[in-house]
Design a protein around this motif. Structure first.
Motif, PDB file in Angstrom:
ATOM      1  N   TYR A 175       0.824  -1.214   0.000  1.00  0.00           N
ATOM      2  CA  TYR A 175       0.000   0.000   0.000  1.00  0.00           C
ATOM      3  C   TYR A 175       0.853   1.257   0.000  1.00  0.00           C
ATOM      4  N   LYS A 202       1.810   1.707  -3.521  1.00  0.00           N
ATOM      5  CA  LYS A 202       0.657   2.191  -4.283  1.00  0.00           C
ATOM      6  C   LYS A 202       0.500   3.699  -4.099  1.00  0.00           C
ATOM      7  N   LYS A 203       0.658   4.148  -2.867  1.00  0.00           N
ATOM      8  CA  LYS A 203       0.504   5.572  -2.609  1.00  0.00           C
ATOM      9  C   LYS A 203       1.556   6.390  -3.365  1.00  0.00           C
TER      10      LYS A 203
END
Ligand SMILES: [Zn+2]
Ligand SMILES: [Zn+2]
Lengths: 481, 481
Positions: free
Chosen positions: A312, A315-316
Motif C-alpha cells: 500500500y 501504491k501511494k
C-alpha cells in the motif's frame, strides 16, 4: 502457478490458428463487451467503456483547444429530411432503424434513428445562420448511432456504436478544406500518441467516400492479420448539403451564398483496432496512456507481516505520481491466477512484492508488452515506473510500425498482387488509373479495396498495376474490416 | 447604453406578468436550446450543453469516488423484455417510441427506444451474476432516453432528454437501501453545492413512485413561481426486477437468492431548475461553479492605446487563477450591448476596463446576482475575483433558500390549503393519512400532489389535513412541473 498459466492461456485460441476466433476469445475473456438480447447490439462493459472514456477525454480536449463546442441534436430524424441529399439517402436508407409508433399512435411520418446527423444538423443550421460574422460554426456531439448491419463483430461492426461527430460550416472552400485536414491530423495524433497505432492518411476514392461528401479523408491502420481498419474519417462536404438544405448567409460583399461544410468522426471501432494491433496470444496489450489501470501491484504471501503495508505504501507513491494503479489483495485468488488475469487484461506493468523482495529493498517489475521481468530497487521506484510506462508507450508504437512496414509491399503486377493478397495480406502499394470500373474489378477478383490515395505519393511507374491504363495515383490496397 | 438596455430587456416578458412566457423568452434569447423538426425533441445548443457538461463532470467524479463504473447498454429494448415487470410495463409502455423496421425488413419483434434501462440491464445482470463475491454491481451510464410526451417544454419535459442512470445490485436489502440514500445525498450535494439550489429530500408516496420500485426517494426544489420541480430520484427497487428477470446468486451460505437492486438518475431537466430558481427579468443568473464563463471582461473605448493590452493582461491573471474567463473585444458591438448580452446570459461577474480605470489602477466589477457595481483595485484583482465568485455562489444558495422558506407554509385545513394553492403557491406542509384515495382527491381538487414524505418529519397534529382521518406522515404538497 505454471499450471494455471497454461490452462488459462489455452482458453484463448492462438491468433496464428484462427485470427477471428482469437479476437472473439480475447473480447470474451477480458470483459470488454457482451452480446445483448438484440442481435448486433452490444453491451460495453466497464473495462471496455473505460477505454472509450480515455479516448473521449483525449479528443474532447483537442477539439476544445481548436475552438469546437459540444452540443446535442435529436436522436430521431424525419424521413423527409434524410431524403433531401440524394447520394446521402441512397447510402444510408437501406441500413436505418425506423420508428413508426409513438406510444399507441402511428406517426404521420416515419422517423429514423440517426445513422449520422448531417441531415438533422443541416436543418437547424439552415434556421440559424444569417451572416458571415457568425462563421465558422464549430460544433461536435458525442452520441450513439444505429446502422442496421447484417453481420456484426464487437467493436468493428455493430448495429449501434458510440462515436463523436463534428459538423462545421465555413465561409470559404479553403477554410473547410483546412478544417477537414486539421481534424484528420488530430485523429492521427490520437491514434499514434494515445493508442500507439501508426496510421496512413490520405483521400478515399469516389467509390469509398462518404455518401454525400465532396471528398473523404481517412486514416488506415494495419491489423495483426494483415487486414486494414478504417480508423477515422474526415469529410469535406463542399456545398452538397448546404445547398440541399438551403443554408445560406450574407457574405462580406453583401451577397447570399451557401457555406462550405465538413463532418468528421471516430467511434468505438478504435477499440477493436487496439485489440488487433497490440494483442497477443495471452490477451490484450494496452498502451499505458490508454490503459484504465497502468500498473497492478500483486502482493506475494500477503498474510506475512509487513507485505500489505509495504504494497500500500508503494501504491501511494505511484498514485502520488499521477499513475493509475490497482492493488489486488483479494485473498480468494492466488498470485499466479492474478498474473494471468492482469496479463490477459493487458495491464502494462505488473509489480510483485513479497517478503524476500522487501528484505532486499526491491520489487519484481514485469512488462506486459515484452513479458520481460526484472528486479527493481524500491528507491525512486515511482519515477522509474513512470519512465518505464513512457518507454512502453514508445516501444509499442515502434513495434506496431515495424509490423506495419514489414507487411507493406510494392505490387509488381495484378497477378503478383493476387498472390500476395492470398499468401501474405498487408498493405500493397500500387499505381491506379483512377477508374471506378478498374477498382470494382480488383475488388471482385481479390476482395481488396483501395484504402486510400495517400498524401505521401510515390512514383511507382506510369501504368495502372491492375488494368495497364495510364496511372493517376499511387494507392494503398488491402482487404479491410 | 441606457436605451439599448431597456429595448433589450423588453424582449423578455417579466416573470410577474407571465411566468411560462418569461421562461420561454429566457430560453430563446440565451441560446440554450432550440426546437427541432420533430415535435417535442429539442436541440441542446453549445451554451446549454456546457451547463450539462459541468453537471456531468461534478457527478461523474462523485460516482467514481463512491466506486461506480460507467458502461453502455443498447438503445433498443425488445418488447418482451419491457413486459417482464408488470408495474413497469404499465408505467412506460404508453409513452415509448417503437422501432418496427430495420432497413427494408419488418422486425419479428418490436423494439422500443429506451425510456429507462432497468429491463435491458437486468437481462444482462441475469446472465452475468453468479456469486456473492461479485457483488455489489455498481454501474452507471450516461445516455439519452425517449418518452413520447403529449406536451413538452424545453428542459422540463421533452420527448428525448439526456441523463445518467445508475443501476446497482447488492447482497442485502440494507446495502441496497444504503446505496439508494447515498446516491440521493450525492444529488443533494450537487444541487446545493454546484447549482445553488436548496432541496427537500424524502420518500415518494406509492402513487408517485417509479413504476416497479419498492420505494422512490426524491429531491424537490421550489421554483420562482411557487411550483415544485422533481430534480432527481433514487429508487430502492427491492427484488421486483431481480425476481422478474431471474437474477440470482450463490450467497454466503451456499443458497441461491435474488439480489437487491437500485436505480437513480438526474437529467437535463436540472437546467430548467437552474433557470427557474435563479433567473430574473434580465435573463439567466448562473451560479459561478456551474457557469461556462465565470467572468467576462469588457474593454471600454478599446481602440485607445493600452486598453486591450491591459484587458488581456487581466485575463491572463484570471486564467492563471483557474477561472473561466471570456474577453469580448468584438468591435461590431458597443460595450452597452455587451453588458446586456452577458447579463442576459447570466455570467456571474463582469469586469469593465477603460482608459480612466487604467489611470486609476482600478476596474469596475459588476455582480450579476445583485446587479451591484463597484470600483476594485487592480492590485490583487485575481484573488479578489476568486473570492467574489465564492461569495456569489454562497449568496445565491442563501437567497434561493430564503425564497423557498418564504414560500413554504403550514396547512391549517383543506379549505386553507385550496386558497393558498390559488393565491400563493409554494410548498405546503401538511399531515396526511397515507391513503391513495385521499391523495387522488386532493390532486383532483387542487392540482397539487404530494411531492415527498420528507426525512425531516414535523408533528403537525394527529389528523389528516385533507380528510380528517388519522394522520400517518407529514408531507410536502405543491403543484409541480
Ligand atoms: Zn486501372
Ligand atoms: Zn387523508
Amino acid at each position: 502457478m505454471g499450471k494455471n498459466n497454461k490452462d488459462f492461456v489455452k482458453e484463448i485460441t492462438p491468433m496464428e490458428v484462427d485470427f477471428p476466433q482469437w479476437y472473439t476469445d480475447v473480447i470474451r475473456k477480458t470483459d470488454l463487451v457482451d452480446y445483448s438480447p438484440v442481435k448486433g447490439f452490444m453491451v460495453i462493459k466497464p473495462y471496455g467503456y473505460a477505454l472509450w472514456e480515455n479516448i473521449q477525454s483525449f479528443l474532447d480536449g483537442r477539439f476544445k483547444d481548436t475552438g469546437h463546442k459540444n452540443c446535442y441534436f435529436p436522436l430521431l430524424i424525419p424521413e423527409s429530411l434524410l431524403q433531401k441529399e440524394a447520394e446521402h439517402v441512397e447510402g444510408f436508407a437501406p441500413e436505418v432503424a425506423w420508428v413508426t409508433h409513438g406510444g399507441k399512435e402511428k406517426l404521420a411520418e416515419r422517423l429514423c434513428v440517426r445513422p449520422t446527423s448531417e441531415t438533422i444538423i443541416c436543418s437547424m443550421y439552415s434556421k440559424w445562420l444569417k451572416s458571415y460574422r457568425e462563421l465558422p460554426y464549430l460544433y461536435n456531439q458525442w452520441c450513439s448511432v444505429v446502422r442496421w448491419e447484417k453481420s456484426t463483430r464487437p467493436f468493428l461492426r455493430t448495429s449501434e456504436f458510440l462515436w463523436q461527430e463534428g459538423h462545421t460550416l465555413h465561409e470559404t472552400y479553403d477554410e473547410a478544406q483546412a478544417e477537414t485536414i486539421q481534424m484528420l491530423n488530430i485523429y492521427k495524433e490520437m491514434a499514434e500518441d494515445l493508442l500507439a497505432i501508426p496510421v496512413v492518411t490520405g483521400r478515399k476514392s469516389e467509390r469509398e467516400k462518404f455518401a454525400g461528401a465532396y471528398a473523404t479523408y481517412t486514416m488506415e491502420a494495419l491489423m495483426h492479420d494483415g487486414k486494414a481498419l478504417q480508423a477515422g474519417t474526415s469529410h469535406n462536404l463542399g456545398q452538397h448539403f448546404t445547398k440541399a438544405f438551403d443554408i445560406s448567409f450574407l457574405d462580406r460583399n453583401g451577397d447570399m451564398q451557401n457555406p462550405y461544410h465538413t463532418s468528421w468522426g471516430v467511434s468505438t471501432r478504435l477499440i477493436g483496432g487496439v485489440i488487433m494491433v497490440h494483442g497477443d496470444n495471452r490477451g490484450l496489450v494496452l498502451p499505458p496512456r490508454l490503459a484504465p489501470n497502468q500498473v497492478v501491484i500483486i502482493p506475494i504471501a500477503q498474510h506475512k507481516e509487513g507485505v500489505l503495508d509495504k504494497a500500500y505504501e508503494l501504491k501511494k507513491q505511484l498514485d502520488d505520481m499521477g499513475l493509475r494503479v490497482e492493488l489486488d489483495d483479494n485473498e480468494n485468488y492466488s498470485p499466479g491466477w492474478k498474473f494471468n488475469e492482469y496479463e490477459m487484461k493487458g495491464v502494462p506493468v505488473r509489480i510483485e512484492i513479497g517478503p524476500r523482495d522487501i528484505k532486499n529493498n526491491q520489487v519484481m517489475v514485469a512488462r506486459r508488452d515484452t513479458l520481460e521481468k526484472e528486479a527493481v530497487s524500491m528507491d525512486g521506484l515511482a519515477e522509474n515506473i513512470n519512465r518505464l510506462l513512457e518507454t512502453i508507450q514508445k516501444d509499442m508504437l515502434e513495434k506496431a510500425r515495424k509490423h506495419r512496414d514489414a507487411n507493406t509491399y510494392y505490387v509488381e503486377s495484378f497477378e503478383d498482387f493476387k498472390e500476395k493478397m492470398e499468401e501474405k495480406p498487408g498493405f500493397a502499394k500500387a499505381m491506379w488509373c483512377g477508374d471506378r470500373e478498374c477498382e470494382e474489378h480488383v475488388k471482385a477478383e481479390t476482395g481488396a479495396t483501395i484504402r486510400c490515395i495517400p498524401f505521401e505519393q510515390e512514383d511507382l511507374g506510369g501504368k495502372c498495376h491492375f488494368c495497364g491504363k495510364e496511372a493517376k495515383h499511387m494507392v494503398y490496397m488491402a482487404k479491410a474490416y
